[in-house]
Design an enzyme around this catalytic site. Structure first.
Site, PDB file in Angstrom:
ATOM      1  N   GLY A  49      -0.219   8.967   1.768  1.00  0.00           N
ATOM      2  CA  GLY A  49       0.355  10.148   1.393  1.00  0.00           C
ATOM      3  C   GLY A  49       1.817  10.231   1.923  1.00  0.00           C
ATOM      4  O   GLY A  49       2.723  11.391   1.337  1.00  0.00           O
ATOM      5  N   ASP A  98      -8.929  10.462   9.381  1.00  0.00           N
ATOM      6  CA  ASP A  98      -8.866   9.725   8.148  1.00  0.00           C
ATOM      7  C   ASP A  98      -9.581   8.315   8.385  1.00  0.00           C
ATOM      8  O   ASP A  98      -9.230   7.310   7.961  1.00  0.00           O
ATOM      9  CB  ASP A  98      -7.734   9.406   7.595  1.00  0.00           C
ATOM     10  N   GLY A 131       0.687  -1.165  -0.011  1.00  0.00           N
ATOM     11  CA  GLY A 131       0.039  -0.103  -0.108  1.00  0.00           C
ATOM     12  C   GLY A 131       0.759   1.306   0.114  1.00  0.00           C
ATOM     13  O   GLY A 131       1.798   1.258   0.577  1.00  0.00           O
ATOM     14  N   LYS A 140       5.968   0.330   7.815  1.00  0.00           N
ATOM     15  CA  LYS A 140       5.496   1.581   7.212  1.00  0.00           C
ATOM     16  C   LYS A 140       6.676   2.556   6.848  1.00  0.00           C
ATOM     17  O   LYS A 140       7.299   2.763   7.959  1.00  0.00           O
ATOM     18  CB  LYS A 140       4.502   2.288   7.797  1.00  0.00           C
TER      19      LYS A 140
END
Ligand code: NAG
Ligand code: NAG
Ligand code: NAG
Ligand code: NAG
Ligand code: NAG
Ligand code: NAG
Ligand code: NAG
Ligand code: NAG
Ligand code: NAG
Ligand code: NAG
Ligand code: NAG
Length: 869
Positions: free
Chosen positions: A570, A688, A567, A588
Site C-alpha cells: 500500500g 496485517d 513486491g 522497501k
C-alpha cells in the site's frame, strides 16, 4: 530523480529511543538474570531451537530460572556463576546481554559461535570473573580498557575474532592472568612493557596479528611462561638477552616477523625448551654454541634468516631433536660431523646454504630420518654407502651440489624412498634401479649428471627425469644423447604419465574452483586471506552513515528498476538489492504521496518508529534507512525462502516445511506478536498478520514483516482507522467497530496458525467456527484433527502430534467471534511453550470439538487435551 544528489539525513537517530521493549513473553521468568537471558535470546539472529529450549521459564519442582537452563550454572543463592554456550552457532551481539544482571559471574564461555559487534565495556562490571573465553566469533572493535577491572581474571581468550586496536595497558594490571590468547585478530601497536607485571602468566598467544615494535625485554622476567607465540606479526628489533630468564619456557615461536640481530647466547639457558621457531626473520650472526644446552629441544627451526658461520658441534648434544631446519641461511662449513647422538632426528633440512665438503659416513646413523634435504649447497664427493642404513628415508634431495661418483646400490633397497632428486650434480656410472623399483617412485630426477641411462628406462619415467645424461643403446649398440627426443614408445608413456596427472589436476582445479565459488557465496576474504563470514551487517541504524550504502543500493537496483521489485504494498514497493559485497538485502521504498512531503514524512516515520527499537528474532530485522524528501527507504534483512503463503502454495517447498518447522514457525510468530503487544511501550499492533507477511529465512526461521505505516496503533490519537489488513485475516468485529485492538492481531494469528497446519487458508472452516458462539452448537465439529493436516506431509510422530494439537487448540480460540473471548498473545505463547504431559486419547481420534474449550484462565490440567501414543 538524481540518485547522487539525494543525500540521506541522519537526524532520525533521535527516533531510536521511542520504543522501549522489555521481555516477558515466552517465559514466566521473574529474576533479572532470567530476564536478561531471555532478552538476549530474543535479540539473537539465530540460535538452535532445541539447545535453548529450556530457556523458557520454570518447570515444576525445578530450581528457579535461569538456574537449570542449558548452559547456565548458579551458586547456592541462585546467582549466575557460569555461562557456557560454546559451539552453538549463536548469531547476534554481546551488546544485548546485560552483564549487570550477573554480578556473581565467574566463567563466561561463548567460544565458536558467530557473535559480532564489539566487546561491551560493561564486561568490566564482572568483578568476580576468572575465565573469559570468546574465541572463534566475529567480535570486532578494540579491547575496551575496562577489561582492567576484571581483577580476578585468570584466563582470557579472544582469539579468532576481528579485534582491532592495541593491547590496552590496563590488561597488564590483571595480576592473576595465567593464559592470554589474542591470536588471529587485527591487533596492532606494540606489546606493552607492563606485560611483565603478569607474573603468573603461563601462556601468551599473539600470533597472526599486526603487532609492531620490539618484544619488550622486560618479558624476560616472566618466570612461569611456558608458551610464547608471536608468529606472523611485524615485530622488529633484537631478541633481548633477558629472555634467558624465561626459565619455564617450553615453546617459543617468533616466526614470520622482522626480528634482527643475533640469537642471544642466553637462549641456551632455557633448559625446558622443546620448540624454538625463529624462522623467516632477519636474524644474523652465528648459531650460538650454547644452544647445545637445550637438551629437551625437539624442534629447532631457524630457516629463512641470514645466519652465517658453521653449524656448531654442540648441536650434536640435542638428543631429543626431531626436526632441524636451518635452510635458506648463509651457513658455511662442512656437513655437521656430530650426528651420532641425533638418533631421534626425522627431518633434516639444510638446503639453500653454502655448506661444502663430503657427506660423512656417520650420516647412516640417522636411522629415524624421513626427510633429508641438502639441495642448493656445495657438497662434494660421493654418497656414502651407509645411506643404506637409513631405512625410514622417504625423501632425499641432493640436487644442485657438486656430488660425484657412482650411485650406491643400497639406494635400490630403501623401500620407503619415494622421492629422489639427484639432479644437477656430477654423478656417473650406472643407475642402480630395476624398472619395477623405478616405477615405484612418485618423483625421481637424475637429470643433468653424467650417468649412463639404459634405453629400457625410456618411457618408464618422464624424459625430463633423465635429460642431460647419456642413454645407453640397448640393441643397436650406439650411445645417443638423452637430450634427443624420446623414442616412440617413450613418448606414449610420457604422454600417459603426463596426461593422467594433468587430467587429475584439471579435476582438482575444477572442483576447487567450484568449492571456492560456493564458498564465495557465503564468505568473503579479509585482508589476510582468511575466510570470514560476510554475513555481517553492513550498516545498521546505530552507526549508519548513509553515503556509500545509499549509492550502492541505487546502483544495485538500477535506480529502483522494476526488474528488482519483488513486491508492491500500500505504501511502498520492495526491491531486492545485491550489494557489492554480495550481501543481499530487501529495500522497501516508499511511494511518493500525492499530498506532498508532510504526509510522506509521516508514513515513513511511522514505519521507522515501529521497527527501530524492536529487536526480536522473529521480526524481520531493519539494517538501516535513508530519508530524503524525494526518496525514502528502509533496508531490511533479506528473507530467502519468501512468505508463508508462497512456501505453502508450492508443493516442493511446502514439503520442505516439515511439521517441526511448522510448529516452530507458529511459535515464532506468537513470540513476535507477544513481544509487540506486551513488551513494547507504546504497544505495537501489527494489524496485517497474514501468510503473506510471515517470511522465512534460509533456515525456515519465521519472521513477521511489513510494518506498513498505516498499520500502526496510532499513539495518542484516535484508535479509529481506515480499513487495513488482508481479506481472510481481518477480525469480523472490525467491519462494524473499525477500532484497532490487539485482538485483531490475535485473530489474524489464529488464521495463520490454522493455515500453517492445513497447508491452505482455512476459509469456510474459520467463518463457520467464528460465527458460532463457542459454548453452543457444536454439531459439525466432529471433524478429526487428523483430517485437517496438510496432506502433502507424512503423518507427524507422536511428540509432534501433541504440539500440533496444542497449536490447533490455541488457534481455534484465537478465531473466536467475540474478541473478548480470544486469548492474549501472552496467554498464547505460554500455552505453546508449555510442554504438557497428556496421557489419554490417541491422536487419530481427536476431533476439533475436543479442542474447542481452551481457556487460558483454567488450570493447566483442565485446559489441555491429552494424547496417547
Ligand atoms: C531442570 O530441573 C528438573 C528438575 O530438577 C530436571 O528434571 C530437568 O532435567 C532440568 N532441566 C535441565 C535443562 O537441566
Ligand atoms: C564449532 O561449532 C560447530 C557447530 O556450530 C561445530 O560443528 C564445530 O565442530 C565447532 N568447531 C570447533 C573447532 O569446535
Ligand atoms: C541491566 O540489569 C540491571 C540489573 O539487573 C538493571 O538494573 C538494568 O536496568 C538493566 N539494564 C538494562 C538496559 O536493561
Ligand atoms: C557497569 O559498567 C558500565 C560501563 O562501564 C558503568 O557505567 C556502570 O556503572 C557499571 N554498573 C555497575 C553496576 O557496576
Ligand atoms: C574486521 O574489521 C575491519 C576493520 O574494522 C573491517 O574492515 C573488516 O571488514 C572486518 N572483517 C571481518 C571479517 O569482520
Ligand atoms: C606494573 O608493576 C609496577 C611495579 O610493580 C607498577 O608500578 C606498575 O604500575 C604496574 N603497571 C601496571 C600497568 O599494572
Ligand atoms: C597466519 O598467517 C600466516 C601468514 O599470513 C598464514 O600463512 C597462516 O595460515 C595464518 N595462520 C592461521 C592459523 O590462519
Ligand atoms: C617471510 O616473511 C615475510 C614478511 O616478513 C613474507 O613477506 C614472506 O612471504 C615470508 N616468507 C616465507 C617463505 O614465509
Ligand atoms: C654470508 O657469510 C659470509 C661469510 O661466510 C659473509 O662474508 C657474507 O657477508 C654473508 N652474507 C650475508 C648476506 O650475510
Ligand atoms: C654425544 O653425547 C655425549 C654425551 O652427551 C657427548 O659426550 C658426545 O660428545 C656426543 N657426541 C657427539 C658426536 O656430539
Ligand atoms: C486506544 O486503545 C487503547 C487500548 O486498546 C486504549 O488504552 C486507549 O485509551 C485508546 N485510545 C483512544 C484515544 O481511544
Amino acid at each position: 530523480m538524481g540518485g547522487s544528489r539525494v543525500r540521506p539525513l541522519r537526524f532520525f537517530l533521535l527516533l531510536l529511543v521511542l520504543h522501549q521493549c522489555r521481555d516477558h513473553c515466552s517465559s514466566g521468568s521473574t529474576t533479572p538474570a532470567a530476564e536478561a537471558f531471555i532478552r538476549w535470546k530474543n535479540s539473537l539472529e539465530w540460535y538452535p531451537l532445541d539447545a535453548l529450549s529450556s530457556w523458557n521459564g520454570a518447570a515444576a519442582g525445578a530450581p528457579p530460572p535461569p538456574c537449570n537452563w542449558t548452559g547456565i550454572t548458579c551458586d547456592a543463592t541462585a546467582g549466575v556463576v557460569g555461562i557456557d554456550l560454546q559451539h552453538l552457532g549463536l548469531r547476534g551481539t554481546l551488546e544485548n546481554l546485560n552483564f549487570s544482571s550477573f554480578p556473581s559471574l565467574i566463567s563466561l564461555s561463548l567460544s565458536n559461535n558467530s557473535l559480532s559487534g564489539g566487546l561491551p565495556p560493561s564486561l568490566g562490571n564482572l568483578s568476580k570473573l576468572t575465565h573469559l573465553t570468546l574465541d572463534g566469533n566475529r567480535i570486532s572493535g578494540p579491547i575496551p580498557p575496562e577489561i582492567g577491572s576484571l581483577g580476578e581474571l585468570q584466563v582470557l581468550d579472544l582469539s579468532e575474532n576481528n579485534i582491532t586496536g592495541g593491547i590496552p595497558p590496563s590488561l597488564c594490571s590483571l595480576k592473576k592472568l595465567r593464559e592470554v590468547s589474542l591470536d588471529m585478530n587485527h591487533i596492532s601497536g606494540g606489546i606493552p612493557t607492563e606485560i611483565a607485571n603478569l607474573t603468573m602468566l603461563e601462556r601468551l598467544a599473539l600470533f597472526n596479528n599486526s603487532l609492531t615494535g620490539r618484544i619488550p625485554p622486560s618479558m624476560g622476567s616472566l618466570k612461569r611462561l611456558q608458551y610464547l607465540d608471536i608468529r606472523w606479526n611485524r615485530v622488529s628489533g633484537p631478541i633481548s638477552p633477558l629472555f634467558g630468564g624465561l626459565e619455564s619456557l617450553q615453546r617459543l615461536y617468533l616466526r614470520g616477523n622482522q626480528i634482527s640481530g643475533i640469537i642471544p647466547p642466553e637462549i641456551g639457558k632455557l633448559r625446558n625448551l622443546r620448540v624454538m621457531t625463529l624462522s623467516n626473520n632477519s636474524l644474523t650472526g652465528e648459531i650460538p654454541p650454547s644452544l647445545g644446552g637445550l637438551v629437551n629441544l625437539e624442534r629447532l627451526q631457524l630457516h629463512g634468516n641470514q645466519i652465517s658461520g658453521a653449524i656448531p658441534v654442540e648441536i650434536g648434544n640435542l638428543r631429543s631433536l626431531r626436526v632441524l631446519r636451518l635452510s635458506r641461511n648463509n651457513l658455511s662449513g662442512v656437513f655437521p660431523p656430530f650426528l651420532d647422538n641425533l638418533t631421534s632426528l626425522e627431518h633434516l633440512l639444510l638446503y639453500g646454504n653454502k655448506l661444502s665438503g663430503p657427506l660423512p659416513p656417520q650420516i647412516g646413523g640417522l636411522q629415524n630420518l624421513v626427510e633429508l634435504d641438502l639441495r642448493w649447497n656445495r657438497f662434494s664427493g660421493s654418497i656414502p654407502l651407509t645411506i643404506g642404513t637409513m631405512t625410514k628415508l622417504g625423501s632425499l634431495d641432493l640436487s644442485w651440489n657438486n656430488l660425484s661418483g657412482s650411485l650406491p646400490k643400497q639406494l635400490q633397497d630403501l623401500t620407503y624412498l619415494t622421492s629422489l632428486n639427484l639432479s644437477h650434480n656430477n654423478f656417473s656410472g650406472q643407475l642402480p634401479f630395476s624398472i619395477p623399483r623405478l616405477q615405484s617412485f612418485a618423483l625421481i630426477d637424475f637429470s643433468h649428471n653424467d650417468l649412463v641411462v639404459p634405453a629400457s628406462y625410456e618411457g618408464v619415467i618422464p624424459h625430463e627425469s633423465f635429460v642431460g645424461n647419456r642413454v645407453e643403446a640397448s640393441s643397436n649398440g650406439s650411445n645417443s644423447s638423452a637430450s634427443q627426443k624420446p623414442s616412440r614408445k617413450g613418448r606414449v608413456k610420457v604422454v600417459i604419465s603426463v596426461v593422467v596427472p594433468v587430467s587429475a589436476l584439471l579435476i582438482i582445479l575444477f572442483a576447487s574452483a567450484k568449492i571456492r565459488r560456493l564458498r564465495k557465496e557465503q564468505t568473503a576474504e579479509d585482508m589476510d586471506g582468511r575466510e570470514v563470514q560476510k554475513n555481517k551487517n553492513l550498516f545498521s541504524v546505530w552507526n549508519y552513515d548513509g553515503g556509500n550504502v545509499f549509492e550502492d543500493i541505487i546502483q544495485a537496483t538500477e535506480n529502483f528498476d522494476d526488474r528488482y521489485c519483488v513486491g508492491v504494498g500500500g505504501n511502498g514497493s520492495v526491491y531486492e538489492a545485491e550489494l557489492p559485497t554480495g550481501q543481499v538485502v530487501a529495500v522497501k521504498k516508499f511511494h511518493q504521496p500525492e499530498d506532498g512531503e508532510a504526509a510522506y514524512d509521516a508514513t515513513f516515520r511511522k514505519e521507522l518508529c515501529a521497527v527501530t527499537g524492536i529487536r526480536h528474532r522473529n521480526i524481520v530485522k531493519l539494517h538501516g534507512f535513508c530519508f530524503h524528501a524525494r526518496c525514502a527507504f528502509l533496508v531490511y534483512e533479506n528473507m530467502e525462502k519468501g512468505s508463508l503463503a508462497s512456501v505453502l502454495s508450492n508443493d516442493e517447498s511446502a514439503m520442505e516445511l516439515d511439521w517441526v518447522s511448522r510448529v516452530n514457525a507458529v511459535r515464532g510468530v506468537a513470540d513476535a506478536l507477544c513481544y509487540l503487544h506486551h513488551d513494547c511501550t507504546p504497544a505495537v499492533v501489527h494489524r496485517d498478520i497474514s501468510s503473506s507477511n510471515i517470511l522465512f529465512d534460509s533456515e525456515f526461521r519465521a519472521c513477521v514483516s511489513d510494518f506498513g505505516a498505516a498499520k500502526l496503533l496510532r499513539v495518542g490519537s484516535s484508535n479509529w482507522t481506515g480499513v487495513a489488513g488482508t481479506r481472510g485475516y481481518i477480525a469480523p468485529e472490525f467491519a462494524y467497530t473499525m477500532k484497532v485492538t490487539d485482538k485483531c492481531d490475535v485473530y489474524g494469528f489464529g488464521v495463520v496458525a490454522l493455515e500453517t497446519i492445513m497447508g491452505t487458508h482455512p476459509g469456510d472452516l474459520v467463518s463457520s467456527l467464528s460465527l458460532r458462539p463457542s459454548s453452543t452448537g457444536r454439531s459439525g465439529l466432529d471433524i478429526l484433527v487428523k483430517h485437517l493436516l496438510d496432506p502433502r506431509l507424512p503423518d507427524p510422530v507422536l511428540e509432534v502430534s501433541r504440539e500440533i494439537c496444542s497449536v490447533v487448540m490455541v488457534a481455534l480460540a484465537c478465531v473466536r467471534a467475540d474478541p473478548n473471548a480470544r486469548p492474549t498473545m501472552q496467554q498464547v505463547t505460554q500455552e505453546l511453550s508449555s510442554h504438557r504431559q497428556q496421557p489419554f486419547e490417541p491422536f487419530d481420534a481427536i476431533t476439533l470439538h475436543q479442542l474447542m474449550d481452551f481457556r487460558p484462565d483454567m488450570s493447566r490440567s483442565e485446559a489441555s487435551i491429552s494424547i496417547k501414543g
